[in-house]
Design a protein around this motif. Structure first.
Motif, PDB file in Angstrom:
ATOM      1  N   VAL A  80       0.850  -1.191   0.000  1.00 46.51           N
ATOM      2  CA  VAL A  80       0.000   0.000   0.000  1.00 46.51           C
ATOM      3  C   VAL A  80       0.888   1.243   0.000  1.00 46.51           C
ATOM      4  O   VAL A  80       2.087   1.173   0.297  1.00 46.51           O
ATOM      5  CB  VAL A  80      -0.963   0.039   1.218  1.00 46.51           C
ATOM      6  N   GLY A  81       0.298   2.365  -0.303  1.00 43.15           N
ATOM      7  CA  GLY A  81       1.035   3.619  -0.324  1.00 43.15           C
ATOM      8  C   GLY A  81       1.320   4.146   1.066  1.00 43.15           C
ATOM      9  O   GLY A  81       0.695   3.743   2.051  1.00 43.15           O
ATOM     10  N   LYS A  82       2.267   5.073   1.127  1.00 42.96           N
ATOM     11  CA  LYS A  82       2.650   5.665   2.410  1.00 42.96           C
ATOM     12  C   LYS A  82       1.478   6.401   3.049  1.00 42.96           C
ATOM     13  O   LYS A  82       1.314   6.358   4.271  1.00 42.96           O
ATOM     14  CB  LYS A  82       3.825   6.618   2.214  1.00 42.96           C
ATOM     15  N   ALA A  83       0.670   7.082   2.256  1.00 46.68           N
ATOM     16  CA  ALA A  83      -0.466   7.839   2.803  1.00 46.68           C
ATOM     17  C   ALA A  83      -1.483   6.895   3.448  1.00 46.68           C
ATOM     18  O   ALA A  83      -1.995   7.178   4.543  1.00 46.68           O
ATOM     19  CB  ALA A  83      -1.130   8.668   1.709  1.00 46.68           C
ATOM     20  N   THR A  84      -1.761   5.777   2.791  1.00 48.87           N
ATOM     21  CA  THR A  84      -2.700   4.792   3.346  1.00 48.87           C
ATOM     22  C   THR A  84      -2.161   4.237   4.654  1.00 48.87           C
ATOM     23  O   THR A  84      -2.885   4.137   5.648  1.00 48.87           O
ATOM     24  CB  THR A  84      -2.933   3.651   2.339  1.00 48.87           C
ATOM     25  N   MET A  85      -0.877   3.890   4.653  1.00 47.89           N
ATOM     26  CA  MET A  85      -0.265   3.336   5.868  1.00 47.89           C
ATOM     27  C   MET A  85      -0.276   4.366   6.983  1.00 47.89           C
ATOM     28  O   MET A  85      -0.585   4.047   8.137  1.00 47.89           O
ATOM     29  CB  MET A  85       1.163   2.861   5.572  1.00 47.89           C
ATOM     30  N   SER A  86       0.044   5.597   6.670  1.00 51.59           N
ATOM     31  CA  SER A  86       0.072   6.650   7.679  1.00 51.59           C
ATOM     32  C   SER A  86      -1.312   6.839   8.311  1.00 51.59           C
ATOM     33  O   SER A  86      -1.433   6.967   9.533  1.00 51.59           O
ATOM     34  CB  SER A  86       0.546   7.955   7.039  1.00 51.59           C
ATOM     35  N   ARG A  87      -2.352   6.806   7.492  1.00 55.48           N
ATOM     36  CA  ARG A  87      -3.723   6.959   7.991  1.00 55.48           C
ATOM     37  C   ARG A  87      -4.079   5.808   8.930  1.00 55.48           C
ATOM     38  O   ARG A  87      -4.632   6.012  10.008  1.00 55.48           O
ATOM     39  CB  ARG A  87      -4.710   7.016   6.823  1.00 55.48           C
ATOM     40  N   GLN A  88      -3.746   4.569   8.529  1.00 53.55           N
ATOM     41  CA  GLN A  88      -4.060   3.408   9.362  1.00 53.55           C
ATOM     42  C   GLN A  88      -3.284   3.439  10.677  1.00 53.55           C
ATOM     43  O   GLN A  88      -3.827   3.117  11.732  1.00 53.55           O
ATOM     44  CB  GLN A  88      -3.789   2.105   8.605  1.00 53.55           C
ATOM     45  N   LEU A  89      -2.034   3.857  10.624  1.00 58.75           N
ATOM     46  CA  LEU A  89      -1.227   3.924  11.838  1.00 58.75           C
ATOM     47  C   LEU A  89      -1.729   5.012  12.781  1.00 58.75           C
ATOM     48  O   LEU A  89      -1.741   4.825  14.000  1.00 58.75           O
ATOM     49  CB  LEU A  89       0.248   4.126  11.499  1.00 58.75           C
ATOM     50  N   ARG A  90      -2.154   6.156  12.232  1.00 58.13           N
ATOM     51  CA  ARG A  90      -2.733   7.206  13.079  1.00 58.13           C
ATOM     52  C   ARG A  90      -3.967   6.688  13.810  1.00 58.13           C
ATOM     53  O   ARG A  90      -4.166   6.957  15.000  1.00 58.13           O
ATOM     54  CB  ARG A  90      -3.093   8.432  12.241  1.00 58.13           C
ATOM     55  N   ALA A  91      -4.804   5.935  13.085  1.00 56.87           N
ATOM     56  CA  ALA A  91      -6.015   5.368  13.711  1.00 56.87           C
ATOM     57  C   ALA A  91      -5.641   4.392  14.815  1.00 56.87           C
ATOM     58  O   ALA A  91      -6.244   4.411  15.903  1.00 56.87           O
ATOM     59  CB  ALA A  91      -6.880   4.688  12.647  1.00 56.87           C
ATOM     60  N   LEU A  92      -4.639   3.546  14.585  1.00 56.22           N
ATOM     61  CA  LEU A  92      -4.199   2.594  15.609  1.00 56.22           C
ATOM     62  C   LEU A  92      -3.593   3.311  16.809  1.00 56.22           C
ATOM     63  O   LEU A  92      -3.796   2.891  17.956  1.00 56.22           O
ATOM     64  CB  LEU A  92      -3.182   1.609  15.012  1.00 56.22           C
ATOM     65  N   GLU A  93      -2.867   4.376  16.537  1.00 59.08           N
ATOM     66  CA  GLU A  93      -2.301   5.184  17.630  1.00 59.08           C
ATOM     67  C   GLU A  93      -3.419   5.814  18.450  1.00 59.08           C
ATOM     68  O   GLU A  93      -3.374   5.803  19.690  1.00 59.08           O
ATOM     69  CB  GLU A  93      -1.420   6.296  17.054  1.00 59.08           C
ATOM     70  N   HIS A  94      -4.403   6.373  17.775  1.00 61.67           N
ATOM     71  CA  HIS A  94      -5.550   7.010  18.439  1.00 61.67           C
ATOM     72  C   HIS A  94      -6.266   6.015  19.355  1.00 61.67           C
ATOM     73  O   HIS A  94      -6.747   6.389  20.429  1.00 61.67           O
ATOM     74  CB  HIS A  94      -6.510   7.583  17.394  1.00 61.67           C
ATOM     75  N   LEU A  95      -6.334   4.748  18.939  1.00 64.46           N
ATOM     76  CA  LEU A  95      -6.994   3.718  19.741  1.00 64.46           C
ATOM     77  C   LEU A  95      -6.091   3.176  20.860  1.00 64.46           C
ATOM     78  O   LEU A  95      -6.520   2.355  21.661  1.00 64.46           O
ATOM     79  CB  LEU A  95      -7.451   2.561  18.846  1.00 64.46           C
TER      80      LEU A  95
END
Length: 161
Positions: A80-95
């Motif tokens: 996947v692209g860096k932007a997609t990964m960054s979005r998913q990681l931000r969500a995991l961090e938020h949780l």
């Protein structure tokens, strides 16, 4: 060309027709398996955290298996692209499931790892899933289970290349 000269593999009983049927059967079974796996990933993601996206569950699997990773390594692994990964990681961090810390080898990059809470939640769900596999495959010989795992591993490795 006469119609009798046209070769139709769909009714062929030779080796090519057999291979076609085998690959069609493989495609059909993989489609069913993947459909069920997607549904199962959604359920497991919700068990880890009600707000966890199904696609992000695989990130938890990878981090538990491989340890801390750079976001770029994770993006490459999942294709996947860096932007997609960054979005998913931000969500995991938020949780509260992952954390990012500076990479000691390169201060501009960060390493992503599971938090204690993320690891505990993930392992509880993973262990429950493993118990379901054990029950579903209770009638299988251990050698058959090992062979299925070996063949799936081989399929996954070839898919990488």
């Amino acid at each position: 060309m006469r119609s009798a000269d046209v070769h139709d593999n769909s009714t062929d009983s030779g080796a090519d027709g057999e291979a076609d049927r085998e690959f069609l059967a493989l495609e059909r079974e993989l489609a069913v398996f993947l459909r069920r796996a997607r549904a199962s990933s959604g359920e497991m993601a919700r068990e880890v955290h009600p707000e966890l996206e199904p696609a992000a569950y695989g990130l938890l699997v990878r981090l538990e298996e491989a340890g801390e990773q750079r976001a770029t390594e994770l993006a490459g692994y999942f294709g996947v692209g860096k932007a997609t990964m960054s979005r998913q990681l931000r969500a995991l961090e938020h949780l509260g499931l992952v954390t990012r810390e500076p990479d000691p080898a390169d201060g501009r990059a960060s390493l992503v790892r599971l938090t204690g809470e993320g690891l505990a939640r993930f392992r509880r769900v993973r262990d429950a899933r493993r118990d379901r596999y054990v029950r579903k495959l209770a009638g299988w010989d251990r050698g058959e289970v090992a062979e299925l795992a070996r063949l799936l591993h081989q399929l996954n490795k070839r898919a990488e290349g």
